[in-house]
Design an enzyme around this catalytic site. Structure first.
Site, PDB file in Angstrom:
ATOM      1  CG  HIS A  56      -1.529  -1.256   1.836  1.00  0.00           C
ATOM      2  ND1 HIS A  56      -2.662  -1.720   0.884  1.00  0.00           N
ATOM      3  CD2 HIS A  56      -2.137  -2.444   2.226  1.00  0.00           C
ATOM      4  CE1 HIS A  56      -3.072  -2.464   1.225  1.00  0.00           C
ATOM      5  NE2 HIS A  56      -2.458  -2.936   2.074  1.00  0.00           N
ATOM      6  CG  HIS A 219      -6.327  -6.336   2.003  1.00  0.00           C
ATOM      7  ND1 HIS A 219      -7.149  -5.594   2.600  1.00  0.00           N
ATOM      8  CD2 HIS A 219      -5.011  -6.111   2.290  1.00  0.00           C
ATOM      9  CE1 HIS A 219      -6.212  -4.845   3.500  1.00  0.00           C
ATOM     10  NE2 HIS A 219      -5.248  -4.922   3.509  1.00  0.00           N
TER      11      HIS A 219
END
Length: 333
Positions: A56, A219
């Site tokens: 991320h 995700h």
């Protein structure tokens, strides 16, 4: 799978080694997988610790530094950091004023941060509080969560709570700011493509050339609905209307608008999207007082974006404007 990597099993450690070389102002412990600001612990200051799965970037290690986080714990890609890792980061930034854990609402993250807080309190007596980020309006429960996911508001919360801690406010006050930001923020994202986890080697999900996913998580979780590809103005509407209805935002509100890229979308498209977002918010009588545009909470190479809107008041605006010096966010210094 085309990626600039060596061994898929060593991606996180190799990236942390590169971060250490690029940012000597940070203490990067590759073995324990923690990133700490060089001057931590800062006497009299509440320590801020966050973390989550890698993939991320720049969340969270890129936000370690003055005015934001004191430490970050990167887990494996899309996997929570482990309790021992979080405990090590918590101990490293404890200056006696307590530590705030900023936790995105994913089941593994919440459980492991809770365990680390209990271990730290038992062994050192450190006062630890946690604030769970839960700003995603797309789904109530998902594969990874009980309740709403924590997404784009994490950056805003880390910045504002970090500024409050930098001012020397006590733990209860820093936690209050964090909770206020979470309560005032709503987000929603979309994807044009999936992403590929290096250890897996194939896309997490398949999207046709003329399809997009609305309401995705960070995700690669499936979204709220899969729809035909549409112009940017329509995408902005699909993301913003649920956000505005959920808080709800009202005419006259002053907001911070964060247009986030998911990792594979060029800045020219993000600015184009921000123009559409601005037009829609203006039509609702909502004033964008502060803005952030760029890829700050990514999902590897996923193409897409997310929108976060935070209702501001004078205190939160001042905290956003306060000086910050991190690898990914820097102003006022």
């Amino acid at each position: 799978m085309k990626k600039l990597i060596n061994d898929p099993a060593e991606v996180v450690d190799a990236a942390l080694a590169g971060m250490a070389a690029a940012h000597p102002e940070l203490r990067v412990d590759v073995k324990q997988r923690i990133v700490v600001r060089a001057d931590a612990p800062v006497a009299g200051k509440v320590g801020l610790v966050s973390g989550g799965g890698s993939g991320h970037e720049p969340l969270h290690g890129g936000f370690v530094g003055l005015g934001m986080l004191d430490a970050a714990c990167p887990g494996e890609i899309f996997t929570s950091p482990v309790p021992d890792q979080i405990q090590a980061a918590t101990t490293a930034v404890d200056a006696g004023a307590g530590v705030l854990h900023i936790v995105k609402n994913y089941t593994g993250d919440v459980m492991n941060f809770e365990m680390a807080a209990e271990l730290t309190a038992a062994e050192t007596g450190t006062q630890v509080r946690a604030v769970v980020v839960s700003d995603d309006v797309a789904v109530q429960d998902s594969l990874y969560t009980a309740g709403r996911r924590g997404v784009g508001a994490t950056v805003i919360l880390e910045k504002m709570a970090g500024a409050a801690a930098e001012q020397g406010r006590p733990l209860a006050e820093v936690a209050r700011i964090a909770e206020a930001v979470n309560a005032r923020s709503r987000s929603m994202g979309m994807a044009l493509t999936s992403c590929t986890v290096p250890a897996v080697g194939h896309p997490t999900f398949e999207l046709g050339e003329n399809e997009m996913e609305i309401g995705i998580g960070i995700h690669g979780e499936p979204g709220r609905v899969r729809v035909p590809l549409a112009p940017a103005r329509d995408v902005a509407q699909m993301l913003l209307e649920p956000i505005l209805a959920d808080l709800p935002f009202t005419q006259g509100d002053r907001v911070l608008c964060f247009l986030n890229g998911m990792g594979g979308t060029p800045l020219i498209e993000l600015y184009l999207m921000f123009d559409e977002v601005t037009r829609i918010l203006r039509g609702h009588g909502i004033h964008i007082e502060r803005s952030l545009v760029g890829s700050y909470v990514t999902s590897l190479e996923m193409a897409g974006c997310s929108i976060t809107v935070t209702r501001l008041d004078e205190e939160l605006t001042a905290l956003w404007d306060a000086p910050v010096r991190t690898p990914a966010l820097r102003w006022g210094i």
